[in-house]
Write a protein that holds these residues in place. Structure first.
Motif, PDB file in Angstrom:
ATOM      1  N   LYS A   1      49.881  46.762  13.722  1.00 48.98           N
ATOM      2  CA  LYS A   1      49.019  47.326  12.678  1.00 48.98           C
ATOM      3  C   LYS A   1      49.132  46.547  11.362  1.00 48.98           C
ATOM      4  CE  LYS A   1      48.392  51.813  14.744  1.00 48.98           C
ATOM      5  NZ  LYS A   1      48.701  51.259  16.045  1.00 48.98           N
ATOM      6  N   ILE A   2      49.204  45.218  11.487  1.00 47.58           N
ATOM      7  CA  ILE A   2      49.185  44.317  10.342  1.00 47.58           C
ATOM      8  C   ILE A   2      47.741  43.877  10.136  1.00 47.58           C
ATOM      9  CG2 ILE A   2      50.003  42.117   9.407  1.00 47.58           C
ATOM     10  CD1 ILE A   2      52.475  42.421  11.238  1.00 47.58           C
ATOM     11  N   LEU A   3      47.187  44.150   8.984  1.00 49.77           N
ATOM     12  CA  LEU A   3      45.791  43.810   8.725  1.00 49.77           C
ATOM     13  C   LEU A   3      45.597  42.301   8.782  1.00 49.77           C
ATOM     14  CD1 LEU A   3      45.017  46.204   5.735  1.00 49.77           C
ATOM     15  CD2 LEU A   3      44.448  46.533   8.149  1.00 49.77           C
ATOM     16  N   CYS A   4      44.551  41.867   9.498  1.00 47.12           N
ATOM     17  CA  CYS A   4      44.279  40.437   9.574  1.00 47.12           C
ATOM     18  C   CYS A   4      42.806  40.225   9.905  1.00 47.12           C
ATOM     19  CB  CYS A   4      45.168  39.756  10.608  1.00 47.12           C
ATOM     20  SG  CYS A   4      44.854  40.249  12.309  1.00 47.12           S
ATOM     21  N   GLN A   5      42.327  39.051   9.560  1.00 49.21           N
ATOM     22  CA  GLN A   5      40.942  38.707   9.891  1.00 49.21           C
ATOM     23  C   GLN A   5      40.749  37.208   9.795  1.00 49.21           C
ATOM     24  OE1 GLN A   5      37.814  41.222   8.340  1.00 49.21           O
ATOM     25  NE2 GLN A   5      36.490  39.457   8.004  1.00 49.21           N
ATOM     26  N   GLY A   6      40.065  36.657  10.791  1.00 40.76           N
ATOM     27  CA  GLY A   6      39.693  35.259  10.744  1.00 40.76           C
ATOM     28  C   GLY A   6      38.557  35.047   9.774  1.00 40.76           C
ATOM     29  N   ARG A   7      38.523  33.846   9.198  1.00 43.24           N
ATOM     30  CA  ARG A   7      37.477  33.564   8.209  1.00 43.24           C
ATOM     31  C   ARG A   7      37.018  32.127   8.355  1.00 43.24           C
ATOM     32  NH1 ARG A   7      39.945  30.522   4.213  1.00 43.24           N
ATOM     33  NH2 ARG A   7      42.218  30.737   4.053  1.00 43.24           N
ATOM     34  N   GLY A   8      36.070  31.739   7.498  1.00 48.90           N
ATOM     35  CA  GLY A   8      35.588  30.368   7.490  1.00 48.90           C
ATOM     36  C   GLY A   8      34.666  30.074   8.654  1.00 48.90           C
ATOM     37  N   SER A   9      34.666  28.828   9.092  1.00 49.83           N
ATOM     38  CA  SER A   9      33.707  28.402  10.113  1.00 49.83           C
ATOM     39  C   SER A   9      33.958  29.069  11.454  1.00 49.83           C
ATOM     40  CB  SER A   9      33.766  26.881  10.274  1.00 49.83           C
ATOM     41  OG  SER A   9      35.050  26.462  10.700  1.00 49.83           O
ATOM     42  N   ALA A  10      35.173  29.613  11.687  1.00 45.64           N
ATOM     43  CA  ALA A  10      35.449  30.301  12.958  1.00 45.64           C
ATOM     44  C   ALA A  10      34.541  31.513  13.148  1.00 45.64           C
ATOM     45  CB  ALA A  10      36.908  30.738  13.003  1.00 45.64           C
ATOM     46  N   ALA A  11      33.964  32.022  12.052  1.00 45.69           N
ATOM     47  CA  ALA A  11      33.048  33.158  12.154  1.00 45.69           C
ATOM     48  C   ALA A  11      31.783  32.805  12.929  1.00 45.69           C
ATOM     49  CB  ALA A  11      32.688  33.666  10.755  1.00 45.69           C
ATOM     50  N   ASN A  12      31.565  31.520  13.172  1.00 47.27           N
ATOM     51  CA  ASN A  12      30.408  31.082  13.950  1.00 47.27           C
ATOM     52  C   ASN A  12      30.692  31.044  15.448  1.00 47.27           C
ATOM     53  OD1 ASN A  12      28.121  30.137  12.045  1.00 47.27           O
ATOM     54  ND2 ASN A  12      29.985  29.301  11.114  1.00 47.27           N
ATOM     55  N   SER A  13      31.856  31.519  15.866  1.00 47.46           N
ATOM     56  CA  SER A  13      32.245  31.448  17.280  1.00 47.46           C
ATOM     57  C   SER A  13      32.189  32.821  17.938  1.00 47.46           C
ATOM     58  CB  SER A  13      33.668  30.880  17.390  1.00 47.46           C
ATOM     59  OG  SER A  13      34.186  31.074  18.687  1.00 47.46           O
ATOM     60  N   ALA A  14      31.396  32.918  19.009  1.00 49.63           N
ATOM     61  CA  ALA A  14      31.346  34.156  19.790  1.00 49.63           C
ATOM     62  C   ALA A  14      32.654  34.384  20.532  1.00 49.63           C
ATOM     63  CB  ALA A  14      30.178  34.100  20.776  1.00 49.63           C
ATOM     64  N   VAL A  15      33.321  33.315  20.966  1.00 48.41           N
ATOM     65  CA  VAL A  15      34.612  33.436  21.638  1.00 48.41           C
ATOM     66  C   VAL A  15      35.646  34.038  20.684  1.00 48.41           C
ATOM     67  CG1 VAL A  15      36.547  32.130  22.630  1.00 48.41           C
ATOM     68  CG2 VAL A  15      34.218  31.637  23.372  1.00 48.41           C
TER      69      VAL A  15
END
Length: 508
Positions: free
Chosen positions: A325-339
């Motif tokens: 339950k550690i808050l996290c989120q990917g950002r940047g160009s990886a947001a363009n990946s469906a995988v």
């Protein structure tokens, strides 16, 4: 007449506050002087060796990789890498020496040489010409891979020292070789080198005394000067050693960790399995044809470029954070990946957005994808320690960050070293913008009450401009890890970070 020369003992500015020239300056000068090769032998570090490798390629002059070390209560050695085995041995030795002590220091012990160091050549730099015991011990360690380094810098007793060192070499039946103990590319850097020495010892230059070199001879001297100083046989021997040192950094090969892939799966099949599981969670009613098409296309390109293990590594760390339950989120160009969305790394739904995967990963760009994940600040340390525990200290470490001199820091250190009083040091630093890479402008100096034409101030500003951009020390990246299948010290030395329970590689 000697056919040429290879410098085998040379410090760059990654020997912090010792070397007064960059690798590029050193290689450009060595090429101009007609050298056949140049060794970069920074003190117990390979932090600057990638820059040296790049500089060597840019001027088309061979690089010899090495390091200078002082054995505790023992001799000084210059260790030169002959082949891949020798490079790995040097990385292990530096790692042991750095891990024994706090950040910024090292401790090489005699016991470090109790095991063979295959592929490493050694130059012995004797402190005195009667060090027979040290010479005999080193011969037992290195056998036919040991030379006595003769370093002459136009001292008043050069002729006698040369004769005494050659006699010592004959008595020990050890070949002798010329070397320069180079600290700068050209004599004009001597004032900066003296200033850096004073900075290192926290003294004014005027009080540094014998800590300073007596003259400016520790630069890349011309072949004519070297021929005047050294017998031809000692110059020729530098070329014999250089020919043996064939290792190139391009021979290194990195391998992703394998434990993320369970028995019976390949990295590609396991990534597809995790992606399919993620799709069922993201789209309980079933993914659309659009989404399935995107994911199939992405998985195909990821497999073609061989990046499956990278995605598995990031997914594993994110899955740990979610479990805890550690808050996290990917950002940047990886947001363009469906995988990445299916794996739970990012939160941009490809069914609702038009995504441009090529911004993230493209065959034409031929470079690894960049997946940045933010973790909540208060619990980031839990994530870092998970990575250390998952892969072990030997196979995971944070990347280094090279802290370089900017204007304010450079002028502050130089002004102190030249003996300016503290109030003037602070006022001068205030004349620089905090991140400026220039010495203070004349107008700003006058506003601060300084006379720009003062000889002392002109000297401070000249040295400041030379020092700006130089590496000052290694610090740690806040969260950039290198994780490897093989021990990291097969690739690069590892050292302690300033913070407890953290280790860093020496490359940024």
């Amino acid at each position: 007449m000697s056919a040429g020369y290879a410098e085998l003992h040379c410090l760059s500015n990654f020997s912090f506050q010792r070397g007064a020239s960059s690798a590029l300056e050193l290689f450009q000068r060595a090429k101009k002087q007609g050298y056949q090769a140049l060794a970069i032998t920074d003190e117990c570090t390979l932090a600057g060796i990638v820059r040296a490798w790049q500089a060597a390629k840019s001027v088309e002059l061979p690089l010899i990789i090495g390091s200078e070390v002082r054995i505790e209560n023992g001799p000084k050695l210059v260790l030169l890498v002959e082949n891949l085995e020798g490079y790995q041995a040097l990385c292990r030795l530096i790692t042991r020496a750095r891990r024994r002590t706090q950040k910024g220091q090292y401790q090489v012990l005699r016991e470090d040489f109790s095991e063979p160091l295959p592929g490493l050549l050694a130059l012995w730099v004797p402190d005195a010409v009667d060090d027979f015991a040290q010479g005999h011990w080193l011969k037992q360690v290195f056998a036919e891979r040991l030379w006595l380094a003769v370093q002459l810098h136009r001292g008043q007793d050069d002729a006698r020292r040369l004769n005494d060192l050659l006699a010592l070499a004959r008595e020990l039946r050890m070949p002798a070789v010329a070397s320069g103990d180079v600290h700068m590319h050209a004599r004009g850097r001597r004032a900066l080198q003296d200033t850096m020495t004073a900075i290192r010892y926290h003294l004014p230059v005027a009080d540094a005394g014998l800590r300073l070199h007596p003259n400016g001879e520790r630069h890349l001297r011309s072949l004519d000067v070297l021929r005047d100083l050294y017998p031809a046989a000692l110059l020729d021997e530098t070329l014999n050693i250089a020919r043996r040192c064939t290792f190139d950094l391009g021979q290194l090969r990195y391998q992703y960790p394998r434990e993320l892939v369970p028995e019976g799966h390949s990295a590609a099949s396991w990534l597809r399995e995790l992606t399919e599981r993620g799709m069922r969670e993201r789209w309980p009613g079933g993914a659309s044809e659009k989404v399935r098409g995107l994911i199939d296309k992405e998985l195909g390109l990821i497999a073609e470029l061989g990046y499956e293990s990278y995605f598995l590594t990031v997914q594993d760390i994110v899955a740990f954070a979610r479990r805890e339950k550690i808050l996290c989120q990917g950002r940047g160009s990886a947001a363009n990946s469906a995988v990445c969305f299916a794996l739970g790394i990012t939160e941009i739904d490809p069914d609702r957005m038009n995504m441009l995967f090529e911004r993230f990963l493209s065959k034409e760009r031929n470079e690894p994808p960049d997946i940045d994940v933010d973790f909540e600040h208060e619990r980031r340390e839990e994530v870092l320690q998970y990575v250390f525990q998952r892969y072990g200290r030997g196979r995971a470490a944070l990347t280094a960050v090279v802290s370089s001199y900017h204007g304010a820091g450079a002028v502050r250190d130089v002004a102190k070293a030249l003996g300016l009083p503290p109030d003037q040091v602070n006022a001068l630093a205030d004349c620089c913008g905090h991140w400026s890479d220039q010495a203070p402008p004349v107008e700003r100096l006058r506003e601060g009450g300084f006379d720009p034409d003062s000889p002392v101030l002109r000297r401070v500003l000249s040295l400041t401009q030379q020092l700006i951009g130089f590496p000052r020390h290694l610090s740690q990246h806040p969260g950039g890890f290198v994780i490897s299948e093989q021990p990291l010290d097969h690739l690069v030395p590892v050292e302690n970070a300033a913070m407890a329970e953290r280790t860093i590689i020496q490359w940024d």
